[in-house]
Design an enzyme around this catalytic site. Structure first.
Site, mmCIF file in Angstrom:
data_model
loop_
_atom_site.group_PDB
_atom_site.id
_atom_site.type_symbol
_atom_site.label_atom_id
_atom_site.label_comp_id
_atom_site.label_asym_id
_atom_site.label_seq_id
_atom_site.Cartn_x
_atom_site.Cartn_y
_atom_site.Cartn_z
ATOM 1 C CB CYS A 136 -0.932 -0.008 1.216
ATOM 2 S SG CYS A 136 -1.938 1.481 1.326
ATOM 3 C CB CYS A 139 -0.615 2.472 3.944
ATOM 4 S SG CYS A 139 -2.230 1.883 3.449
ATOM 5 C CG ASP A 140 3.159 1.384 4.508
ATOM 6 O OD1 ASP A 140 2.732 1.848 5.584
ATOM 7 O OD2 ASP A 140 2.928 0.235 4.116
#
Length: 311
Positions: A136, A139-140
């Protein structure tokens, strides 16, 4: 004491589940939506969405799902928090058991459980998951400022991940096992024009390299020559597709060789009357937010007609 029997239960809160809830809520069927382990579905980890009708300036995935959630609440839809651990479709009404022990009985069921990211399932990938290995970018990606990262995959997801990562990383390399990408032309062109993005074709991941604490590199193998090469990097992002969340229904619903729930042509009806499937758990062709929403509408209409037929 006889249990309350609901008319309709919807499993999942992605675009398909929320749309099914909107339609069944407006039909006064008083649906119960079971939130699941990932409320909001895959769009909760999606950045800007440019192709959902009605948003000419684009909209972020979490914002779109928040709006859909507000809409189902407006129509009085009830939401159950948690996940379904067991389901019995062998007799009607159907019964579902939640992870908190709650049992729910319903005359009809809409399955909108979506899909999850696929992994390579090699030991080093598991070892460094969360330590430089991710599925992701939204997300990261923030944690990889001015870093060198690899994106594994060749579809639209890989292009989207790579493009998003250029906001943070200094260099992004897309690795694909074939000679050509499967991505749409517009996404391939967009990635190809970005100066931070380069590609390595006919390559597969042989190993994720690290120092025990974090990723330090990647070992690739050329599928044509068998040659293995090692490359320094700070992160590896997997973008090799998704697996439908249909495990719970194996042996109860007809499921195809790829794990998707089978539905009848021009319908969302499954192999069990009264059970309907929509969104990415049954769509292996389009897998878009708008098509998921469309099949959510279909499932709600199909369920309403089914309920009318058994009254």
């Amino acid at each position: 004491m006889e249990r309350d029997i609901r008319d309709i239960v919807i499993m999942g809160t992605g675009p398909a589940g929320y749309t099914a809830a909107i339609y069944s809520g407006r039909a006064n069927l008083k649906p119960l939506v079971i939130e699941g382990s990932q409320p909001g579905g895959q769009l909760m980890i999606t950045s800007e969405i440019e192709n959902f009708p009605g948003f000419p300036e684009g909209i972020f995935g979490p914002e779109l799902m928040a709006r859909m959630r507000q809409q189902i609440i407006r129509f009085g839809v009830e939401i159950a928090y948690g996940s379904v651990q067991d389901v019995d479709l062998s007799r009607t009404p159907f019964s579902l058991s939640l992870d908190d022990g709650t049992e729910i009985v319903t005359r009809s069921l809409i399955v909108a459980t979506g899909a999850n990211a696929k992994w390579l399932n090699i030991d080093s990938e598991k070892m460094y998951r969360g330590k430089g290995v991710s599925a992701c970018a939204t997300c990261d990606g923030f944690f990889f400022k001015q870093c060198k990262v690899f994106v594994v995959g060749g579809g639209d997801t890989a292009m989207e991940e790579a493009l998003y990562l250029t906001k943070f990383a200094a260099e992004v390399i897309i690795v694909h096992r074939r000679e050509e990408f499967r991505a749409s032309k517009i996404m391939s062109l967009r990635a190809g024009k970005n100066p931070k993005i380069s590609t390595m074709l006919n390559q597969v991941v042989d190993e994720i390299l690290g120092d025990g604490h974090k990723v330090t590199g990647i070992r690739l193998q050329n599928v044509l020559t068998g040659e293995k090469t090692e490359h320094q990097c700070d992160g590896v992002f997997m973008a090799i597709g998704h697996a439908p969340n249909a495990e719970l229904f194996k042996g109860q619903l007809r499921i195809d060789d790829y794990g998707y729930i089978e539905t009848k042509k021009t319908s969302t009806e499954t192999s069990v009357p009264g059970v309907f499937a929509c969104g990415d758990v049954q769509d292996y062709t389009y897998r878009q937010a708008i098509t998921a929403a469309g099949t959510g509408c279909m499932a709600a209409v199909d369920a309403e007609r089914f309920l009318e037929s058994i009254r």
